[in-house]
Design a protein around this motif. Sequence first.
Motif, PDB file in Angstrom:
ATOM      1  N   ALA A  17       0.824  -1.212   0.000  1.00  0.00           N
ATOM      2  CA  ALA A  17       0.000   0.000   0.000  1.00  0.00           C
ATOM      3  C   ALA A  17       0.859   1.264   0.000  1.00  0.00           C
ATOM      4  O   ALA A  17       0.561   2.232  -0.705  1.00  0.00           O
ATOM      5  CB  ALA A  17      -0.945   0.000   1.199  1.00  0.00           C
ATOM      6  N   ARG A  18       1.934   1.242   0.784  1.00  0.00           N
ATOM      7  CA  ARG A  18       2.829   2.412   0.803  1.00  0.00           C
ATOM      8  C   ARG A  18       3.465   2.617  -0.572  1.00  0.00           C
ATOM      9  O   ARG A  18       3.540   3.746  -1.068  1.00  0.00           O
ATOM     10  CB  ARG A  18       3.931   2.214   1.846  1.00  0.00           C
ATOM     11  CG  ARG A  18       3.489   2.314   3.281  1.00  0.00           C
ATOM     12  CD  ARG A  18       4.695   2.348   4.222  1.00  0.00           C
ATOM     13  NE  ARG A  18       4.290   2.226   5.609  1.00  0.00           N
ATOM     14  CZ  ARG A  18       4.292   1.095   6.297  1.00  0.00           C
ATOM     15  NH1 ARG A  18       4.703  -0.021   5.710  1.00  0.00           N
ATOM     16  NH2 ARG A  18       3.912   1.067   7.555  1.00  0.00           N
ATOM     17  N   ALA A  19       3.973   1.531  -1.146  1.00  0.00           N
ATOM     18  CA  ALA A  19       4.635   1.632  -2.448  1.00  0.00           C
ATOM     19  C   ALA A  19       3.654   2.079  -3.528  1.00  0.00           C
ATOM     20  O   ALA A  19       3.982   2.913  -4.380  1.00  0.00           O
ATOM     21  CB  ALA A  19       5.252   0.284  -2.819  1.00  0.00           C
ATOM     22  N   LEU A  20       2.454   1.540  -3.490  1.00  0.00           N
ATOM     23  CA  LEU A  20       1.442   1.908  -4.478  1.00  0.00           C
ATOM     24  C   LEU A  20       1.045   3.369  -4.327  1.00  0.00           C
ATOM     25  O   LEU A  20       0.876   4.080  -5.329  1.00  0.00           O
ATOM     26  CB  LEU A  20       0.205   1.015  -4.313  1.00  0.00           C
ATOM     27  CG  LEU A  20      -0.874   1.171  -5.379  1.00  0.00           C
ATOM     28  CD1 LEU A  20      -0.379   0.624  -6.716  1.00  0.00           C
ATOM     29  CD2 LEU A  20      -2.155   0.459  -4.947  1.00  0.00           C
ATOM     30  N   ALA A  21       0.917   3.826  -3.097  1.00  0.00           N
ATOM     31  CA  ALA A  21       0.558   5.224  -2.851  1.00  0.00           C
ATOM     32  C   ALA A  21       1.600   6.166  -3.442  1.00  0.00           C
ATOM     33  O   ALA A  21       1.267   7.172  -4.064  1.00  0.00           O
ATOM     34  CB  ALA A  21       0.413   5.468  -1.352  1.00  0.00           C
ATOM     35  N   ALA A  22       2.869   5.805  -3.264  1.00  0.00           N
ATOM     36  CA  ALA A  22       3.945   6.640  -3.800  1.00  0.00           C
ATOM     37  C   ALA A  22       3.947   6.635  -5.322  1.00  0.00           C
ATOM     38  O   ALA A  22       4.132   7.674  -5.960  1.00  0.00           O
ATOM     39  CB  ALA A  22       5.292   6.154  -3.268  1.00  0.00           C
ATOM     40  N   ARG A  23       3.728   5.462  -5.921  1.00  0.00           N
ATOM     41  CA  ARG A  23       3.750   5.340  -7.376  1.00  0.00           C
ATOM     42  C   ARG A  23       2.569   6.014  -8.054  1.00  0.00           C
ATOM     43  O   ARG A  23       2.718   6.662  -9.088  1.00  0.00           O
ATOM     44  CB  ARG A  23       3.742   3.851  -7.760  1.00  0.00           C
ATOM     45  CG  ARG A  23       5.089   3.204  -7.750  1.00  0.00           C
ATOM     46  CD  ARG A  23       5.031   1.726  -8.101  1.00  0.00           C
ATOM     47  NE  ARG A  23       4.164   1.403  -9.234  1.00  0.00           N
ATOM     48  CZ  ARG A  23       4.188   0.239  -9.865  1.00  0.00           C
ATOM     49  NH1 ARG A  23       5.027  -0.710  -9.473  1.00  0.00           N
ATOM     50  NH2 ARG A  23       3.382  -0.007 -10.874  1.00  0.00           N
ATOM     51  N   GLU A  24       1.382   5.853  -7.458  1.00  0.00           N
ATOM     52  CA  GLU A  24       0.153   6.307  -8.104  1.00  0.00           C
ATOM     53  C   GLU A  24      -0.393   7.603  -7.517  1.00  0.00           C
ATOM     54  O   GLU A  24      -1.494   8.030  -7.856  1.00  0.00           O
ATOM     55  CB  GLU A  24      -0.910   5.213  -8.003  1.00  0.00           C
ATOM     56  CG  GLU A  24      -0.496   3.878  -8.610  1.00  0.00           C
ATOM     57  CD  GLU A  24      -0.286   3.968 -10.103  1.00  0.00           C
ATOM     58  OE1 GLU A  24      -1.007   4.751 -10.759  1.00  0.00           O
ATOM     59  OE2 GLU A  24       0.615   3.250 -10.632  1.00  0.00           O
ATOM     60  N   HIS A  25       0.375   8.233  -6.630  1.00  0.00           N
ATOM     61  CA  HIS A  25      -0.019   9.509  -6.017  1.00  0.00           C
ATOM     62  C   HIS A  25      -1.347   9.394  -5.273  1.00  0.00           C
ATOM     63  O   HIS A  25      -2.269  10.200  -5.450  1.00  0.00           O
ATOM     64  CB  HIS A  25      -0.092  10.607  -7.078  1.00  0.00           C
ATOM     65  CG  HIS A  25       1.155  10.721  -7.904  1.00  0.00           C
ATOM     66  ND1 HIS A  25       2.360  11.152  -7.367  1.00  0.00           N
ATOM     67  CD2 HIS A  25       1.401  10.429  -9.210  1.00  0.00           C
ATOM     68  CE1 HIS A  25       3.289  11.132  -8.318  1.00  0.00           C
ATOM     69  NE2 HIS A  25       2.734  10.690  -9.437  1.00  0.00           N
ATOM     70  N   GLU A  73       5.303   7.075   7.847  1.00  0.00           N
ATOM     71  CA  GLU A  73       4.112   7.515   8.547  1.00  0.00           C
ATOM     72  C   GLU A  73       4.375   7.565  10.054  1.00  0.00           C
ATOM     73  O   GLU A  73       5.056   6.715  10.614  1.00  0.00           O
ATOM     74  CB  GLU A  73       2.929   6.574   8.281  1.00  0.00           C
ATOM     75  CG  GLU A  73       2.464   6.534   6.850  1.00  0.00           C
ATOM     76  CD  GLU A  73       3.389   5.710   5.961  1.00  0.00           C
ATOM     77  OE1 GLU A  73       4.084   4.804   6.479  1.00  0.00           O
ATOM     78  OE2 GLU A  73       3.442   6.011   4.757  1.00  0.00           O
ATOM     79  N   ARG A  74       3.804   8.585  10.680  1.00  0.00           N
ATOM     80  CA  ARG A  74       3.913   8.714  12.128  1.00  0.00           C
ATOM     81  C   ARG A  74       2.529   8.617  12.734  1.00  0.00           C
ATOM     82  O   ARG A  74       1.559   9.145  12.183  1.00  0.00           O
ATOM     83  CB  ARG A  74       4.535  10.067  12.527  1.00  0.00           C
ATOM     84  CG  ARG A  74       5.817  10.436  11.802  1.00  0.00           C
ATOM     85  CD  ARG A  74       6.896   9.406  12.003  1.00  0.00           C
ATOM     86  NE  ARG A  74       7.308   9.245  13.397  1.00  0.00           N
ATOM     87  CZ  ARG A  74       8.188   8.325  13.801  1.00  0.00           C
ATOM     88  NH1 ARG A  74       8.731   7.496  12.915  1.00  0.00           N
ATOM     89  NH2 ARG A  74       8.518   8.234  15.068  1.00  0.00           N
ATOM     90  N   GLY A 119      -9.573  12.748  -0.817  1.00  0.00           N
ATOM     91  CA  GLY A 119      -9.183  12.452  -2.195  1.00  0.00           C
ATOM     92  C   GLY A 119      -8.927  10.980  -2.421  1.00  0.00           C
ATOM     93  O   GLY A 119      -9.444  10.130  -1.691  1.00  0.00           O
ATOM     94  N   ASP A 120      -8.117  10.661  -3.426  1.00  0.00           N
ATOM     95  CA  ASP A 120      -7.827   9.274  -3.776  1.00  0.00           C
ATOM     96  C   ASP A 120      -6.985   8.602  -2.684  1.00  0.00           C
ATOM     97  O   ASP A 120      -5.992   9.169  -2.232  1.00  0.00           O
ATOM     98  CB  ASP A 120      -7.065   9.202  -5.103  1.00  0.00           C
ATOM     99  CG  ASP A 120      -7.893   9.735  -6.258  1.00  0.00           C
ATOM    100  OD1 ASP A 120      -9.136   9.737  -6.140  1.00  0.00           O
ATOM    101  OD2 ASP A 120      -7.308  10.129  -7.276  1.00  0.00           O
ATOM    102  N   VAL A 121      -7.390   7.405  -2.283  1.00  0.00           N
ATOM    103  CA  VAL A 121      -6.666   6.716  -1.214  1.00  0.00           C
ATOM    104  C   VAL A 121      -6.446   5.252  -1.544  1.00  0.00           C
ATOM    105  O   VAL A 121      -7.182   4.657  -2.334  1.00  0.00           O
ATOM    106  CB  VAL A 121      -7.418   6.793   0.141  1.00  0.00           C
ATOM    107  CG1 VAL A 121      -7.663   8.221   0.561  1.00  0.00           C
ATOM    108  CG2 VAL A 121      -8.725   6.010   0.083  1.00  0.00           C
ATOM    109  N   VAL A 122      -5.421   4.678  -0.921  1.00  0.00           N
ATOM    110  CA  VAL A 122      -5.247   3.232  -0.889  1.00  0.00           C
ATOM    111  C   VAL A 122      -5.295   2.868   0.588  1.00  0.00           C
ATOM    112  O   VAL A 122      -4.508   3.376   1.393  1.00  0.00           O
ATOM    113  CB  VAL A 122      -3.929   2.771  -1.552  1.00  0.00           C
ATOM    114  CG1 VAL A 122      -2.715   3.495  -0.987  1.00  0.00           C
ATOM    115  CG2 VAL A 122      -3.768   1.263  -1.378  1.00  0.00           C
ATOM    116  N   ALA A 123      -6.261   2.040   0.945  1.00  0.00           N
ATOM    117  CA  ALA A 123      -6.457   1.657   2.339  1.00  0.00           C
ATOM    118  C   ALA A 123      -6.221   0.167   2.486  1.00  0.00           C
ATOM    119  O   ALA A 123      -6.610  -0.624   1.627  1.00  0.00           O
ATOM    120  CB  ALA A 123      -7.873   2.011   2.792  1.00  0.00           C
ATOM    121  N   GLU A 124      -5.564  -0.225   3.572  1.00  0.00           N
ATOM    122  CA  GLU A 124      -5.306  -1.641   3.786  1.00  0.00           C
ATOM    123  C   GLU A 124      -5.740  -2.051   5.176  1.00  0.00           C
ATOM    124  O   GLU A 124      -5.690  -1.269   6.111  1.00  0.00           O
ATOM    125  CB  GLU A 124      -3.829  -1.956   3.544  1.00  0.00           C
ATOM    126  CG  GLU A 124      -2.839  -1.124   4.320  1.00  0.00           C
ATOM    127  CD  GLU A 124      -2.410  -1.761   5.627  1.00  0.00           C
ATOM    128  OE1 GLU A 124      -2.942  -2.841   5.980  1.00  0.00           O
ATOM    129  OE2 GLU A 124      -1.557  -1.167   6.308  1.00  0.00           O
TER     130      GLU A 124
END
Length: 228
Positions: A17-25, A73-74, A119-124
């Motif tokens: 999810a972190r990697a995808l968030a960075a790649r796909e904004h 993330e904190r 906005g656009d999110v990736v949630a896991e």
Amino acid sequence: MIVAIDGPAGSGKSTVARALAAREHLTYLDTGAMYRAVTCAALERGVDVSDADAVAALARGLDISLTAGAGGERLTIDDEDRTAQIRTPEVDANVSAVAAVPAVRESMVALQRKAAEAGDVVAEGRDIGTVVFPAAEVKVYLFADPSARARRRAVQRQGGDTAKDASAQADAAETAAIEAELVARDKADSTREASPLKPAADAVHIDSTDLTVDEVCDRIAALMREAR
């Protein structure tokens, strides 16, 4: 767009999810960290995690915040940084009990849905596609062989990063112990009454056992393009 990634502990949800968030904004939403935060607070404040009413009352009164920073993330609880504390073995051993409390899940789901309004999110997590965001445009159920999941968790506990070093090794005894913990947690998460761990009917299943993080992200990115 909302991308929902569900799956058992150690399947690679957070890393992907972190990697995808960075790649796909996309904005990364770590829902599991929220349940860990409640668990951490309960352990630190002497609240019995088996007392559903007490844990629910605690959850309703906590100010939990997730913020992105240069170092990752904190997470803060009542303005105190607890990023490291929520990843301890003690929290691992107790989070399923806390997450099984319906009133706790109700409080956390409200926070999760509010976080996605921007906005656009990736949630896991474990109930993202089934409960939190049932209308998500992309739903993935990520899983892996228990032994692979245990090795990843052991490497993480030793300060390693399996996303960057696929050959990273972990102590065999510790890995075996973690595998037993994960299997027990799978059972607890999948059989709980409130929002059990299960794939959404329309989720795409991805086995991450022998895939790199980039390969999993490639597959999810392809699903995003299809959804668009």
